[in-house]
Structures are given as C-alpha cells and as structure tokens.
Design a protein around this motif. Structure first.
Motif, PDB file in Angstrom:
ATOM      1  N   HIS A 131      -6.950   1.353   1.274  1.00  0.00           N
ATOM      2  CA  HIS A 131      -6.908   2.399   0.256  1.00  0.00           C
ATOM      3  C   HIS A 131      -6.186   1.915  -1.002  1.00  0.00           C
ATOM      4  N   ARG A 132      -6.916   1.817  -2.089  1.00  0.00           N
ATOM      5  CA  ARG A 132      -6.373   1.402  -3.385  1.00  0.00           C
ATOM      6  C   ARG A 132      -5.683   0.039  -3.309  1.00  0.00           C
ATOM      7  N   LYS A 183       0.841  -1.194   0.000  1.00  0.00           N
ATOM      8  CA  LYS A 183       0.000   0.000   0.000  1.00  0.00           C
ATOM      9  C   LYS A 183       0.880   1.250   0.000  1.00  0.00           C
TER      10      LYS A 183
END
Length: 225
Positions: free
Chosen positions: A104-105, A97
C-alpha cells in the motif's frame, strides 16, 4: 514450479507494545532463511511499519498517545528499527509503510517486477494483520506466495492459526510450508508444502475451530516427514 523467489521480511522491528507468541523461535527461523537467501543470492526485502510522529495521515481510530501522536511504531524512535539479529545489509531494500499491507503506497511491486520475481516468500509479523494484508495484495497482483508458517507470528496462537486458515481458504496461489521445507525449496531439492485443494478447504463452524486448527497443523507437520 519455475520461479524467481524473493524473501520478504515484514516488520521485524524493536516495537515492544505487543507480546508475540513464540517470537524467539520465529526470529530464529527468519534468521535461517535470511542466511540461506543471502548465500544463494535470493533477493531480500524488509519492511518497517512507521507512523508519523505528529500523528498526521494515520487511519481513523488508530491508537494515539497523550500528545496526539501514535502510541506505537512512532517515527524517530528506537521501536521502528529492525531487530539486530535481522539487520538488513546495505544492498537490501527497507520499505517503510504507513498501513498494514507492504504494497500500500509503496514501491514494493515495482521493485519485485524489476527483479523478475514471481514468487514471494513471506515471513514476519503480525500474521493476522500485516502478513495477512500483504498476502492478499500479493495474490491480487499476480504473485505466487510461499508463506512460511513457523517464520511468522502474532499476539496469540489462536490469531496466528485463524489467519493461516483464512489464507488457506481463499488465496489460490498460496502454498504454506515450514522453514525446513522452504530451505529445501530454495536449495532446489524436493520439498513438501500444503497447497489448498479447493476454495474453503478449511471451512468450519465456530465450535469446530480447535479441530480445524489441529487439522491444519497436522497437514503442516506431515510435510516435514
């Protein structure tokens, strides 16, 4: 609670830019939970925080080295690798990440849903950054959260407990428990945990912070009796 657990180990990497409070004890507790999860076939997922070596796609203001790249968690360096004591097994996903939250994403939510997981056991670092952000996102996505208080840490004890208090005040699907009690929960034994009774359960004014931390710690210690 009827649940299917997964153990999430957040950012237990070689990165040495931050001096962490009580880190050896925390690593020991995570290792204990990791052994138990593997023995009981509880899914285990690891995360790594990695910043692109050339510095692209970094959030505004994030510290950079003299060459314009990231000053920490730089891709391609030893610092981004997970510490040896917690080395993932081949079948355990490692989710990279570029932001604080593990959701997140990334495909973490998709992976958990494919496993039928509804309860996330959260450990790792830093309590007041990546752990905090991940717990808020897990709550928003509908997960129950078991936050293991002595299996996460940050740069100071004050930061650690301040983050625990924020989560205890506003994460309604949260229970906070110690490593010992989480072991009991995973073994389907009776266990004790701190479940906030109402919003802002640990509300305090600035001068009351030490006493509020002591109250939280007292509640956690009493769960071990």
């Amino acid at each position: 609670m009827n649940n299917k657990n997964a153990l999430l180990i957040i950012d237990m990497q070689q990165e040495d830019s931050f001096v962490l409070d009580n880190v050896d004890t925390v690593v020991g507790h995570i290792a204990t939970l990791l052994d138990t999860a593997r023995h009981q076939r509880v899914p285990v997922l690891h995360t790594r925080h990695i910043n692109p070596a050339d510095g692209h796609d970094m959030p505004p203001g994030e510290p950079r080295a003299a060459d314009g790249g990231p000053s920490s968690y730089r891709a391609g360096t030893r610092q981004v690798e997970i510490i040896e004591r917690l080395t993932p097994q081949a079948h355990e996903p490692v989710i990279d990440k570029g932001r604080y939250s593990a959701f997140h994403r990334t495909d973490l939510d998709t992976r958990l849903k494919s496993l039928g997981v509804d309860t996330l056991i959260v450990t790792g670092v830093l309590t007041d950054v990546c752990v905090l952000s991940t717990v808020f996102d897990a709550f928003a996505l509908g997960y129950h959260i078991r936050l293991v208080s002595d299996a996460c840490t940050t740069t100071t004890q004050a930061g650690h407990y301040s983050a625990l208090l924020i989560m205890a005040n506003w994460i309604y699907s949260l229970e906070i428990l110690t490593c010992a009690q989480c072991e009991r929960a995973l073994a389907s034994h009776d266990y004790l945990s701190l479940i906030p009774e109402h919003p802002d359960s640990f509300a305090h004014q600035p001068h009351e912070l030490p006493a509020t931390i002591a109250r939280l710690q007292d509640r956690l210690v009493r769960t071990q009796e």
